[in-house]
Write an enzyme that holds these catalytic residues in place. Structure first.
Site, mmCIF file in Angstrom:
data_model
loop_
_atom_site.group_PDB
_atom_site.id
_atom_site.type_symbol
_atom_site.label_atom_id
_atom_site.label_comp_id
_atom_site.label_asym_id
_atom_site.label_seq_id
_atom_site.Cartn_x
_atom_site.Cartn_y
_atom_site.Cartn_z
ATOM 1 N N GLU A 79 0.791 -1.224 0.000
ATOM 2 C CA GLU A 79 0.000 0.000 0.000
ATOM 3 C C GLU A 79 0.826 1.277 0.000
ATOM 4 O O GLU A 79 0.394 2.287 -0.577
ATOM 5 C CB GLU A 79 -0.930 -0.002 1.229
ATOM 6 C CG GLU A 79 -1.988 -1.088 1.199
ATOM 7 C CD GLU A 79 -2.976 -0.885 0.064
ATOM 8 O OE1 GLU A 79 -3.534 0.217 -0.067
ATOM 9 O OE2 GLU A 79 -3.172 -1.844 -0.715
ATOM 10 N N SER A 363 -46.796 -33.340 36.710
ATOM 11 C CA SER A 363 -46.362 -33.862 38.015
ATOM 12 C C SER A 363 -44.940 -33.478 38.388
ATOM 13 O O SER A 363 -44.485 -33.814 39.485
ATOM 14 C CB SER A 363 -46.481 -35.392 38.025
ATOM 15 O OG SER A 363 -47.819 -35.784 37.884
#
Length: 682
Positions: A79, A363
Site C-alpha cells: 500500500e 407432576s
C-alpha cells in the site's frame, strides 16, 4: 471532469514533491475521526468465543504493538512503501499515478498514501472529484501532524476492510485464520495485504485463484522492498492459502444460551453500567467491543446438544429444551432451547423454549407440594387414600365447579404413603394433600424454590396446571440439590469494556435457605425412589440421582427433572405450536415423562458427569436414626416382610417410623417386575 482531476493530481504531486510536510493546507473543518465500531464477544466459562456481536462492521481493535512485524511489512509493501519517509502526500507516487492516468485517459491509479486512505475512510469519503481529493490531502497533512506515523498506521490497520464482514486486522485474523492477529505468519500476512485492493473480488473462499494471485503479488512487493528473501517468497507461494472454514453469517455456538444472555444484559437493570435503558445497552452490545464472560460449560453444553440429537433424530420428532445448573453456585452450565436455531424451514426455530415458553409442568412440580406438606409436619410415612378417582367440592371463585381427579389408567392404590404417592406419581392423594396444605403455601414455596413465573394459588397446582418455564423447573432442582438453599440462576459472570475495564461482575451467590435441611433430605430420598423403582427408571445414571417425571393431559407436555449433588437439570419435550398430543401417528411412540425426557436426561447427565466421581447426597446436620423398613411403605419391617423388600433408611430424629407393617394393608401392591411402566402421570 477527468481533465480537472488529472490537473489536481499534478498539483498535488508538485506540492508534495516540492514542499513535502512543510506545506500546510487547512481543511474546511477539523478532521473528525470517530472511534470505530468494535465487535463484542460472548465467551464461555473457559474463555472460548460463543458469539461475535456487531452491527454493520465486525471489528476488533488492536494496538500496533500487537500486530506482527511481518504483517506491517506486507501492508506497507503493498500500500505505501515510503510511508515512513513522506509527510502524508507522496510526490513520487502521485507523479507515477499522473503518468499512468494520462496514458489511460482516466483515473486508473490514485497514488494515495496510507495517510490519505485513512483520511478517505474516516473523514472525507471516496467521491472522485477534485474538491474531495484536495480535502483528502489537507486532512492527511493534518493527521500527520496530530497522530504521527505510528498513530496513523494503527488507525489504518483497525479501519481498513478485508472482506467477509471483517474490518481491521484483528477481525480479519479471526475471520480467515481463526487466531489472534499476533499469530499471523508470512503467508497469512501477504494474503491479508493482497486483499486490501479488492477484498470481494479476491475473496479466498469464492475466488481462491485470485486470492493466491494477490498474495503472490504481495510477496513480490515485499521481496522488491528487501523485506523478505526470494526463497521465502517462493516457499510461501507454493503453499496453500491456509484459511479456515468459510464464515457462516450470524452463526453462534450455543445460540439459545447466547440469546438468553443478550436478553438478560439488555433488560436486567443489574447491567445499568452498560446504559440506562435496554436500547442504550443494546447499542453498546453491538458497537463498543464489550467482552461478556458467561457461565456456560462447553462439555455440558455439548452433552446436552448431543443427547437431544440422539433422542430426537427424526425430522418429525417434537422439540425439546434443556437447562442445567451447577447447584453449588447457581450458574447455568448448559441451555438448549430448541432442536435447531438455524433451521430456516422452522418458523419457531429461534423461539427459546427453555426460557421464554411457559408450559404445564404436570407432576414434575409435585415435589413442591410434598415439601410444603413436610414443612407443615407431615411425614413420608403418612397415609392418604389413593382411589382411582376423586372428586373435591368446588372452591369458588377460582374453581366454580367440582374438581375431578383420576390416577393414570384409573388405578386404585387403596391407601398409600406420601413416599409411595411420589414414587408412583399418584394424582388423587396429591389432590387431597394440597387441599390440606393449602395452595397459597405451595405457590409461595414454589417461588422460594426457584419458580420465577407467577403462579395462581389454585388446588390444581398439585397436578401442574399452572404454566412454568424449563428454567423455572431447573432452578427448583438446583435448590433441592443444594439441600434447600436457593441461588438465583446466573449466566453472566463479568462484562468488560474494550479496554479491559470491568463494567459488571456478578458477586458469588452464597444462597438463601428456603427449605429446612431435614425436609430437603426427606424429599431427596423420596425422589431417589422415583428413579430406582418408580416412573423415572429410564432416567437412572448409575449414581445417586433424585428425579421426577411429568406428563400433562393428553401427553401434550412431557418432563423429566432431576439432580445429583453436582448437577441439576430439567428436560421438556413437546411441540412448540401448542397442545399437540404426542401419540402415534403424530410421534413415533407415545411420549410421557418416563420415556424420551427421562432418556434424554440420562444421556446428558452421564456424559456431563463422566469425569466427575459419583457422590451420595450428604445428610443434613441433624441427628439421623436408621431403621429397617418396608421398601415401599415406610413402616417398620415385620416378620412377614419379604427379604427383598427390607431396606435400612435414615430418618431425622423424631420422624422415623414407629409402627410395624400390617399385612396386607401396610404395603401397596406392586405389579410384577416392579413399578408400573413409565406413563402419563398427570
Amino acid at each position: 471532469m477527468r481533465r480537472r482531476t488529472l490537473l489536481g493530481l499534478l498539483a498535488l504531486a508538485v506540492l508534495a514533491s516540492a514542499c513535502g510536510p512543510i506545506v500546510e493546507v487547512v481543511p474546511t473543518a477539523p478532521a473528525d475521526l470517530a472511534e470505530p465500531q468494535q465487535t463484542s464477544l460472548v465467551l464461555d466459562a473457559d474463555g472460548g468465543v460463543l458469539a461475535e456481536l456487531h452491527a454493520e462492521q465486525d471489528r476488533e481493535l488492536v494496538t500496533l504493538e500487537e500486530v506482527p512485524d511481518v504483517l506491517v511489512a506486507a501492508v506497507l509493501a503493498v500500500e505505501d512503501p515510503r510511508f515512513y519517509e513522506h509527510g502524508g502526500l507522496d510526490g513520487r507516487a502521485l507523479a507515477r499515478a499522473l503518468l499512468t492516468n494520462t496514458r489511460e485517459g482516466a483515473i486508473a491509479e490514485g497514488g494515495s498514501t496510507i495517510t490519505q486512505q485513512l483520511a478517505k475512510n474516516a473523514a472525507t469519503g471516496d467521491a472522485r472529484t477534485l474538491g474531495r481529493k484536495l480535502e483528502e490531502a489537507s486532512v492527511a497533512l493534518q493527521l500527520e501532524a496530530e497522530l504521527g506515523k505510528d498513530g496513523i498506521l494503527e488507525r489504518y490497520l483497525n479501519t481498513v476492510y478485508f472482506g467477509n464482514g471483517a474490518y481491521g486486522v484483528g477481525a480479519a485474523a479471526r475471520r480467515y485464520f481463526g487466531t489472534d492477529v499476533g499469530e499471523l505468519d508470512l503467508g497469512a500476512s501477504a494474503l491479508l495485504a493482497g486483499l486490501l485492493s479488492a477484498p470481494s473480488r479476491n475473496d479466498p473462499y469464492s475466488e481462491p485463484e485470485r486470492a493466491e494471485a494477490v498474495r503472490d503479488r504481495a510477496l513480490e512487493a515485499m521481496m522488491q522492498e528487501g523485506m523478505i528473501a526470494a526463497a521465502q517468497a517462493e516457499e510461501v507461494s507454493a503453499a496453500p492459502l491456509g484459511v479456515g472454514p468459510a464464515p457462516v453469517v450470524g452463526r453462534r455456538d450455543a445460540p439459545y444460551f447466547v440469546d438468553f444472555v443478550l436478553d438478560e444484559v439488555q433488560h436486567d437493570p443489574a447491567f445499568g453500567a452498560l446504559g440506562a435503558s435496554p436500547t442504550e445497552r443494546a447499542d453498546r452490545l453491538f458497537r463498543s467491543g464489550l467482552v461478556i464472560e458467561t457461565t456456560l460449560d462447553r462439555h455440558w453444553q455439548g452433552a446436552a446438544e448431543a443427547a437431544l440429537a440422539t433422542t430426537l433424530p427424526e425430522p418429525g420428532d417434537p422439540a425439546a429444551a434443556i437447562v442445567a445448573i451447577d447447584p453449588t453456585t447457581g450458574e447455568i452450565r448448559a441451555l438448549v432451547g430448541g432442536r435447531d436455531w438455524d433451521d430456516a424451514s422452522d418458523p419457531t426455530a429461534r423461539f427459546n423454549l427453555a426460557t421464554t415458553a411457559a408450559r404445564q409442568p404436570a407432576s414434575v412440580l409435585k415435589p413442591v407440594v410434598l415439601a410444603a406438606a413436610l414443612e407443615q409436619g407431615w411425614s413420608l410415612g403418612d397415609h392418604l387414600p389413593a382411589p382411582a378417582t376423586l372428586e373435591l367440592a368446588a372452591d369458588p371463585p377460582d374453581e366454580p365447579d367440582a374438581w375431578e381427579i383420576d390416577n393414570h389408567w384409573e388405578r386404585d392404590y387403596g391407601n398409600a404413603t406420601l413416599r409411595e404417592a411420589m414414587i408412583l406419581s399418584m394424582n388423587t392423594p396429591f389432590a387431597a394433600l394440597i387441599e390440606d396444605v393449602g395452595p397459597e403455601a405451595v405457590a409461595a414455596l414454589a417461588a422460594d424454590l426457584g419458580v420465577a413465573t407467577p403462579l395462581e394459588s389454585r388446588r390444581t397446582l398439585a397436578l401442574g396446571t399452572e404454566e412454568v418455564t424449563v428454567l423455572d423447573v431447573a432452578s427448583v432442582q438446583a435448590t433441592l440439590a443444594a439441600g434447600g438453599v436457593h441461588r438465583e440462576p446466573s449466566a453472566v459472570s463479568r462484562v468488560l469494556d474494550a479496554d479491559g475495564e470491568v463494567l459488571y461482575e456478578g458477586a458469588p451467590d452464597t444462597g438463601r435457605r428456603v427449605l429446612d435441611p431435614a425436609v430437603a433430605w426427606q424429599l431427596t430420598r423420596a425422589l431417589e425412589g422415583v428413579v430406582t423403582t418408580g416412573t423415572g427408571e429410564r432416567g437412572a445414571i448409575a449414581r445417586p440421582l433424585a428425579g421426577k417425571t411429568g406428563t400433562s393431559q393428553d401427553n401434550v407436555d412431557a418432563w423429566f427433572a432431576g439432580y445429583t449433588p453436582d448437577l441439576a437439570a430439567a428436560v421438556w419435550i413437546g411441540f412448540p405450536e401448542g397442545r399437540v398430543p404426542m401419540e402415534p401417528p403424530t410421534t413415533r411412540r407415545r411420549v410421557d415423562g418416563g420415556t424420551w425426557p427421562a432418556e434424554l436426561f440420562a444421556r446428558f447427565a452421564m456424559s456431563a458427569l463422566e469425569q466427575v466421581p459419583a457422590e451420595r447426597f450428604e445428610p443434613p446436620d441433624v441427628e439421623l436414626r436408621r431403621v429397617e423398613v418396608h421398601a415401599t411403605a415406610d413402616c417398620l419391617a415385620a416378620p412377614h416382610t419379604p427379604p427383598a423388600l427390607r431396606v435400612e433408611r435414615a430418618f431425622p430424629a423424631g420422624l422415623e417410623p414407629t409402627e410395624t407393617c400390617l399385612e396386607p394393608e401396610g404395603a401397596v401392591p406392586v405389579p410384577a417386575g416392579g413399578a408400573p411402566a413409565p406413563a402419563d402421570d398427570r
